[in-house]
Design a protein around this motif. Structure first.
Motif, PDB file in Angstrom:
ATOM      1  N   ARG A 120      41.810  13.333  51.175  1.00 37.74           N
ATOM      2  CA  ARG A 120      41.550  11.901  51.012  1.00 37.74           C
ATOM      3  C   ARG A 120      40.047  11.809  50.824  1.00 37.74           C
ATOM      4  NH1 ARG A 120      46.005  12.904  51.447  1.00 37.74           N
ATOM      5  NH2 ARG A 120      47.756  11.752  52.270  1.00 37.74           N
ATOM      6  N   ASN A 121      39.630  11.201  49.737  1.00 41.18           N
ATOM      7  CA  ASN A 121      38.231  11.253  49.320  1.00 41.18           C
ATOM      8  C   ASN A 121      37.564   9.879  49.361  1.00 41.18           C
ATOM      9  OD1 ASN A 121      38.426  14.102  48.475  1.00 41.18           O
ATOM     10  ND2 ASN A 121      39.850  13.269  46.973  1.00 41.18           N
ATOM     11  N   PHE A 122      36.352   9.883  49.882  1.00 35.73           N
ATOM     12  CA  PHE A 122      35.560   8.664  49.977  1.00 35.73           C
ATOM     13  C   PHE A 122      34.167   8.936  49.418  1.00 35.73           C
ATOM     14  CE2 PHE A 122      38.712   8.539  53.320  1.00 35.73           C
ATOM     15  CZ  PHE A 122      39.250   7.270  53.186  1.00 35.73           C
ATOM     16  N   LEU A 123      33.710   8.045  48.560  1.00 38.01           N
ATOM     17  CA  LEU A 123      32.355   8.123  48.013  1.00 38.01           C
ATOM     18  C   LEU A 123      31.524   7.024  48.661  1.00 38.01           C
ATOM     19  CD1 LEU A 123      30.285   9.268  45.948  1.00 38.01           C
ATOM     20  CD2 LEU A 123      31.169   7.565  44.332  1.00 38.01           C
ATOM     21  N   LEU A 124      30.444   7.425  49.308  1.00 38.63           N
ATOM     22  CA  LEU A 124      29.556   6.456  49.955  1.00 38.63           C
ATOM     23  C   LEU A 124      28.460   6.043  48.990  1.00 38.63           C
ATOM     24  CD1 LEU A 124      29.084   8.300  53.361  1.00 38.63           C
ATOM     25  CD2 LEU A 124      30.661   6.445  52.853  1.00 38.63           C
ATOM     26  N   GLU A 151      29.411  11.979  39.134  1.00 35.47           N
ATOM     27  CA  GLU A 151      29.795  12.591  37.858  1.00 35.47           C
ATOM     28  C   GLU A 151      30.812  13.727  38.073  1.00 35.47           C
ATOM     29  OE1 GLU A 151      27.291  15.317  34.976  1.00 35.47           O
ATOM     30  OE2 GLU A 151      26.704  13.205  34.749  1.00 35.47           O
ATOM     31  N   VAL A 152      30.605  14.531  39.110  1.00 35.95           N
ATOM     32  CA  VAL A 152      31.559  15.603  39.433  1.00 35.95           C
ATOM     33  C   VAL A 152      32.927  15.000  39.744  1.00 35.95           C
ATOM     34  CG1 VAL A 152      32.191  17.311  41.196  1.00 35.95           C
ATOM     35  CG2 VAL A 152      29.905  17.357  40.187  1.00 35.95           C
ATOM     36  N   LEU A 153      32.960  13.972  40.552  1.00 37.35           N
ATOM     37  CA  LEU A 153      34.234  13.333  40.908  1.00 37.35           C
ATOM     38  C   LEU A 153      34.929  12.785  39.660  1.00 37.35           C
ATOM     39  CD1 LEU A 153      33.225  11.476  44.181  1.00 37.35           C
ATOM     40  CD2 LEU A 153      34.509  13.611  43.972  1.00 37.35           C
ATOM     41  N   GLU A 154      34.167  12.115  38.818  1.00 38.45           N
ATOM     42  CA  GLU A 154      34.745  11.522  37.601  1.00 38.45           C
ATOM     43  C   GLU A 154      35.216  12.603  36.630  1.00 38.45           C
ATOM     44  OE1 GLU A 154      35.245   8.270  37.188  1.00 38.45           O
ATOM     45  OE2 GLU A 154      34.208   7.687  39.035  1.00 38.45           O
ATOM     46  N   SER A 155      34.412  13.635  36.427  1.00 38.20           N
ATOM     47  CA  SER A 155      34.751  14.670  35.433  1.00 38.20           C
ATOM     48  C   SER A 155      35.906  15.561  35.877  1.00 38.20           C
ATOM     49  CB  SER A 155      33.527  15.525  35.104  1.00 38.20           C
ATOM     50  OG  SER A 155      33.185  16.361  36.197  1.00 38.20           O
ATOM     51  N   THR A 156      36.161  15.632  37.165  1.00 36.52           N
ATOM     52  CA  THR A 156      37.266  16.451  37.670  1.00 36.52           C
ATOM     53  C   THR A 156      38.515  15.630  37.957  1.00 36.52           C
ATOM     54  OG1 THR A 156      36.420  16.294  39.934  1.00 36.52           O
ATOM     55  CG2 THR A 156      35.761  18.237  38.652  1.00 36.52           C
ATOM     56  N   GLY A 157      38.429  14.321  37.764  1.00 32.61           N
ATOM     57  CA  GLY A 157      39.587  13.464  37.979  1.00 32.61           C
ATOM     58  C   GLY A 157      39.954  13.249  39.435  1.00 32.61           C
ATOM     59  N   VAL A 158      38.992  13.446  40.324  1.00 34.26           N
ATOM     60  CA  VAL A 158      39.251  13.259  41.750  1.00 34.26           C
ATOM     61  C   VAL A 158      39.421  11.772  42.050  1.00 34.26           C
ATOM     62  CG1 VAL A 158      38.230  13.469  44.055  1.00 34.26           C
ATOM     63  CG2 VAL A 158      38.061  15.360  42.438  1.00 34.26           C
ATOM     64  N   VAL A 159      40.490  11.454  42.732  1.00 36.37           N
ATOM     65  CA  VAL A 159      40.737  10.076  43.152  1.00 36.37           C
ATOM     66  C   VAL A 159      39.957   9.845  44.442  1.00 36.37           C
ATOM     67  CG1 VAL A 159      42.501   8.447  43.931  1.00 36.37           C
ATOM     68  CG2 VAL A 159      43.017  10.083  42.102  1.00 36.37           C
ATOM     69  N   TYR A 160      39.196   8.762  44.472  1.00 32.83           N
ATOM     70  CA  TYR A 160      38.398   8.466  45.657  1.00 32.83           C
ATOM     71  C   TYR A 160      38.325   6.963  45.869  1.00 32.83           C
ATOM     72  CZ  TYR A 160      34.650   7.429  42.316  1.00 32.83           C
ATOM     73  OH  TYR A 160      33.907   6.899  41.289  1.00 32.83           O
ATOM     74  N   ARG A 161      37.948   6.617  47.077  1.00 35.50           N
ATOM     75  CA  ARG A 161      37.707   5.215  47.420  1.00 35.50           C
ATOM     76  C   ARG A 161      36.203   5.046  47.616  1.00 35.50           C
ATOM     77  NH1 ARG A 161      40.776   1.326  51.672  1.00 35.50           N
ATOM     78  NH2 ARG A 161      39.246  -0.359  51.591  1.00 35.50           N
ATOM     79  N   LEU A 162      35.635   4.037  46.994  1.00 37.47           N
ATOM     80  CA  LEU A 162      34.209   3.756  47.107  1.00 37.47           C
ATOM     81  C   LEU A 162      33.963   2.911  48.351  1.00 37.47           C
ATOM     82  CD1 LEU A 162      31.376   3.935  45.815  1.00 37.47           C
ATOM     83  CD2 LEU A 162      31.925   1.811  44.596  1.00 37.47           C
ATOM     84  N   LEU A 163      33.025   3.361  49.187  1.00 34.65           N
ATOM     85  CA  LEU A 163      32.624   2.619  50.381  1.00 34.65           C
ATOM     86  C   LEU A 163      31.203   2.127  50.163  1.00 34.65           C
ATOM     87  CD1 LEU A 163      33.996   5.091  53.078  1.00 34.65           C
ATOM     88  CD2 LEU A 163      35.109   3.034  52.190  1.00 34.65           C
ATOM     89  N   LYS A 164      31.027   0.804  50.124  1.00 36.81           N
ATOM     90  CA  LYS A 164      29.732   0.229  49.765  1.00 36.81           C
ATOM     91  C   LYS A 164      28.901  -0.255  50.940  1.00 36.81           C
ATOM     92  CE  LYS A 164      30.917  -1.319  45.145  1.00 36.81           C
ATOM     93  NZ  LYS A 164      30.810  -2.424  44.207  1.00 36.81           N
ATOM     94  N   ASP A 165      29.537  -0.588  52.040  1.00 37.20           N
ATOM     95  CA  ASP A 165      28.808  -1.184  53.160  1.00 37.20           C
ATOM     96  C   ASP A 165      28.697  -0.176  54.293  1.00 37.20           C
ATOM     97  OD1 ASP A 165      27.691  -2.757  55.129  1.00 37.20           O
ATOM     98  OD2 ASP A 165      29.457  -4.023  55.400  1.00 37.20           O
TER      99      ASP A 165
END
Length: 181
Positions: A120-124, A151-165
């Motif tokens: 389960r992937n999260f991008l901060l 860019e790595v996440l996008e180019s490898t097709g990794v599904v992630y949830r963006l955490l902004k706060d």
């Protein structure tokens, strides 16, 4: 809280971000919140951070070694009766640090090994002031690394949830993890 179906297939919780963006803090909070809620969880610290604190700069140039050390920590825990393994340095992060013309098969190896886990992937998103303490990068380099990681996440097709706060990142991550159960 472990069921036989999840006993040896824990969810690996990956936090992606550049240096100083809050991976360790968020991962530690998620780990503590899951433990407090009664789940079996373990936290895996970033091997490269230990090398940084120890002044082992040559170690930081060897992505294959760093990848293997981080994967070994994860592999040991995969066999334990855990619900969650919390990573503040996911295996795929090494792809953002790999120099050009590195071993051609390395990218495929990293993807294959990483995909063998239940991730389960999260991008901060960086929302905090950058602190250079315990880091090898300048603030500008850290911002560039954030871009490269995305860019790595996008180019490898990794599904992630963006955490902004930064103040609600851990709570959002825990809510997301528990809604999958």
């Amino acid at each position: 809280m472990n069921s036989p179906a999840t006993q040896h297939n824990p969810v690996v919780v990956n936090f992606f971000a550049g240096p100083g963006a809050g991976k360790t803090t968020t991962a530690a909070r998620v780990f503590a919140d899951l433990k407090a809620a009664g789940y079996e969880a373990e936290y895996v610290p970033e091997f490269a951070k230990v090398a940084t604190w120890a002044g082992h700069t040559s170690t930081l140039q060897d992505q294959l070694y760093l990848f293997a050390k981080q994967n070994n920590r994860l592999e040991v825990l995969r066999k334990q009766p855990l619900d969650f393994i919390i990573m503040d340095s996911p295996l795929l992060m090494c792809l953002a640090y790999t120099p050009p013309n590195y071993f051609p098969a390395f990218r495929d190896l990293v993807l294959q090994v990483s995909n063998s886990y239940d991730n389960r992937n999260f991008l901060l998103e960086r929302t905090t002031r950058y602190s250079p303490v315990g880091r090898n990068e300048t603030e500008d380099q850290a911002r560039e690394k954030c871009r490269q990681i995305r860019e790595v996440l996008e180019s490898t097709g990794v599904v992630y949830r963006l955490l902004k706060d930064k103040f609600s990142a851990a709570e959002e991550a825990v809510a997301s993890l528990l809604s999958d159960r």
